[in-house]
Design an enzyme around this catalytic site. Structure first.
Site, short mmCIF file in Angstrom:
data_model
loop_
_atom_site.label_atom_id
_atom_site.label_comp_id
_atom_site.label_asym_id
_atom_site.label_seq_id
_atom_site.Cartn_x
_atom_site.Cartn_y
_atom_site.Cartn_z
CG ASN A 256 -0.27 -0.07 2.50
OD1 ASN A 256 0.43 0.86 2.86
ND2 ASN A 256 -0.43 -1.17 3.23
CG PHE B 79 -2.54 6.04 13.97
CD1 PHE B 79 -2.01 5.35 15.05
CD2 PHE B 79 -2.33 7.39 13.87
CE1 PHE B 79 -1.25 6.00 16.01
CE2 PHE B 79 -1.58 8.07 14.83
CZ PHE B 79 -1.03 7.36 15.90
CE LYS C 42 -11.64 1.48 10.60
NZ LYS C 42 -10.83 2.10 9.57
N1 CTP Z 1 -4.76 -2.79 11.95
C1 CTP Z 1 -4.20 -3.92 12.53
N2 CTP Z 1 -4.19 -5.10 11.86
C2 CTP Z 1 -4.73 -5.20 10.63
C3 CTP Z 1 -5.30 -4.05 10.02
C4 CTP Z 1 -5.30 -2.86 10.71
O1 CTP Z 1 -3.73 -3.84 13.67
N3 CTP Z 1 -4.68 -6.36 9.99
C5 CTP Z 1 -4.73 -1.52 12.71
C6 CTP Z 1 -4.02 -0.39 12.00
O2 CTP Z 1 -2.63 -0.38 12.29
C7 CTP Z 1 -4.71 0.84 12.56
C8 CTP Z 1 -6.13 0.36 12.82
O3 CTP Z 1 -6.06 -1.07 12.86
O4 CTP Z 1 -4.15 1.29 13.77
C9 CTP Z 1 -7.14 0.78 11.81
O5 CTP Z 1 -6.71 0.41 10.52
P1 CTP Z 1 -7.62 0.68 9.23
O6 CTP Z 1 -6.92 0.10 8.02
O7 CTP Z 1 -8.06 2.10 9.18
O8 CTP Z 1 -8.92 -0.12 9.60
P2 CTP Z 1 -9.37 -1.59 9.43
O9 CTP Z 1 -9.65 -2.13 10.78
O10 CTP Z 1 -8.40 -2.37 8.58
O11 CTP Z 1 -10.76 -1.40 8.68
P3 CTP Z 1 -11.10 -0.94 7.19
O12 CTP Z 1 -9.86 -1.21 6.35
O13 CTP Z 1 -12.25 -1.75 6.83
O14 CTP Z 1 -11.41 0.54 7.28
#
Ligand code: CTP
Length: 423
Positions: free
Chosen positions: A232, A350, A364
């Site tokens: 990403n 975050f 979240k």
């Molecule tokens: N995060 C994590 N493990 C994952 C994905 C995300 O610990 N496999 C953590 C990220 O580091 C961040 C938080 O969850 O602190 C939110 O990440 P984000 O990508 O915004 O949210 P998601 O929970 O992945 O939800 P979505 O992508 O559906 O918005």
């Protein structure tokens, strides 16, 4: 205005004209003194007023006129040419917020540890009352000398912070040698100075004490075959800035970094990982010994169900065909930590969102049982992913909400660290 709903106007940088932050740069007689010209230039471009104080030996290596031209301030290189009635070093001590000595030789380190004041820089150092940052530069044999190391321990105990030295090739009278003793790069020293200035701006005398702080940063790369991956656009800058500010606040910092092409933050332990699974293992190992976690990494939500051992070849004659990838979800690291989190541990998540920021953020926050969540709008091109600046809104589990206005990621990080680790 609701007390829990504030908006903080952060400065974009530290503008010299509106809000001069004065930093004294002490330059001593190491060949690395030439790098300090770049350091002055970087600090000035970040809005810092730099006043250079040089030793005689430094002035043999780089002309004071060079520092005068780049800093646009008079250079103090002697106790005896006073342009005004007041002793220059005392007047400077009144207005300087921070002293950084770069390069710092074994000689100045010894003088600082022993309280010796026999020239302009060592005399100024005794009169200085703010943070002291020291970037050593010397031959590796000198750096490992027990007396030098003991002097460093003395200075650390008194609150001085050492920036490096790095390991690598060091220029010496006898040629190049390799080992520890190379001055840290001006870019890294600049960031350490700025992080200290930002943290000083936020400290209101109230501190939660030294903590073990864990920070994650960057993207994860999920391999498809030996040459391809799913990744990403995260640059890692926000996480690195959080680590730099947490170090500047005096915490013991471990940074778990996905593949980001950024210089390691000075003073933080860096653990490098590539995949979401490696990130998960590293976070779980470190989390149990941490007081706080800033989970700024953009962890992949999916990975290829299989990763080929050999490069996947393009089949002849398949140009018109669709190719499908089988993906499988990765573990949500933050959610899994909510099972083992102790009440004393602080967890900051975050979120990158494109719409309905507050609604998604609050969901979240609850779902992952976080103490804080910092959300930013990634639909904007000027902030967030892969950009130098950010603007975030912080939500807390107790109903606090604070918008940190658009500013450099370092400035935003300093506010997040100050706010979330306040007590
Ligand atoms: N995060 C994590 N493990 C994952 C994905 C995300 O610990 N496999 C953590 C990220 O580091 C961040 C938080 O969850 O602190 C939110 O990440 P984000 O990508 O915004 O949210 P998601 O929970 O992945 O939800 P979505 O992508 O559906 O918005």
């Amino acid at each position: 205005m609701n007390q829990n709903n504030q908006s903080i106007q952060n400065q974009r940088s530290l503008p010299v004209e509106e809000n001069p932050c004065t930093v004294v740069l002490g330059v001593t007689g190491s060949i690395a003194a030439y790098k300090s010209v770049d350091l002055v230039s970087r600090l000035r471009r970040s809005g810092v007023d730099v006043q250079v104080v040089m030793t005689d030996n430094a002035a043999r290596l780089v002309a004071p006129l060079t520092f005068l031209t780049i800093s646009r301030n008079p250079v103090v290189d002697s106790l005896w040419n006073m342009p005004r009635w007041e002793p220059g070093h005392i007047a400077l001590a009144e207005k300087s917020q921070l002293l950084v000595i770069a390069p710092a030789t074994a000689n100045i380190i010894g003088k600082l540890a022993g309280g010796i004041a026999d020239d302009a820089l060592s005399t100024f150092a005794l009169a200085h009352r703010g943070p002291l940052l020291i970037a050593p530069a010397m031959n590796p044999r000198m750096w490992s000398n027990p007396t030098v190391q003991e002097n460093c321990r003395v200075l650390r105990r008194r609150g001085a912070r050492f920036l490096g030295p790095d390991s690598g090739s060091v220029a010496c009278a006898g040629g190049e040698v390799t080992g520890g003793g190379r001055m840290s790069e001006p870019e890294s020293i600049t960031r350490a100075v700025l992080a200290s200035l930002y943290m000083m701006e936020h400290s209101s005398g109230k501190s939660g004490g030294k903590r073990h702080v864990l920070v994650t940063a960057g993207p994860t790369y999920e391999p498809l075959d030996p040459v391809r991956f799913l990744g990403n656009r995260s640059s890692g800058r926000m996480g690195y800035a959080l680590a730099e500010c947490a170090v500047a606040a005096g915490h013991d910092v471990t940074l778990i970094s996905g593949p980001a092409g950024l210089p390691p933050p000075l003073g933080a332990r860096v653990v490098r990982v590539n995949t979401a699974r490696e990130m998960e293992e590293a976070v779980i190992r470190q989390f149990v010994v941490s007081d706080a976690l800033f989970m700024a990494a953009a962890v992949a939500d999916f990975r290829p169900a299989e990763s080929a051992d050999r490069k996947i070849k393009k089949e002849k004659g398949c140009e018109e065909e669709r190719v499908s990838l089988n993906l499988t979800p990765t573990v949500d690291i933050l959610r899994s930590l909510s099972e083992i989190k102790k009440t004393s541990q602080r967890v900051v998540g975050f979120a990158a969102e494109t719409d309905n920021l507050e609604k998604h953020a609050l969901a979240k926050l609850r779902d992952k049982k976080l103490d804080w969540l910092a959300v930013n709008d990634v639909s904007r091109q000027d902030i967030g992913f892969d950009s130098e600046e950010n603007e975030v809104t912080l939500f807390s589990s107790t109903g606090d909400k604070e918008t940190i206005a658009k500013a450099s990621k370092l400035a935003v990080a300093s506010r997040i660290v100050a706010k979330t680790l306040k007590d």
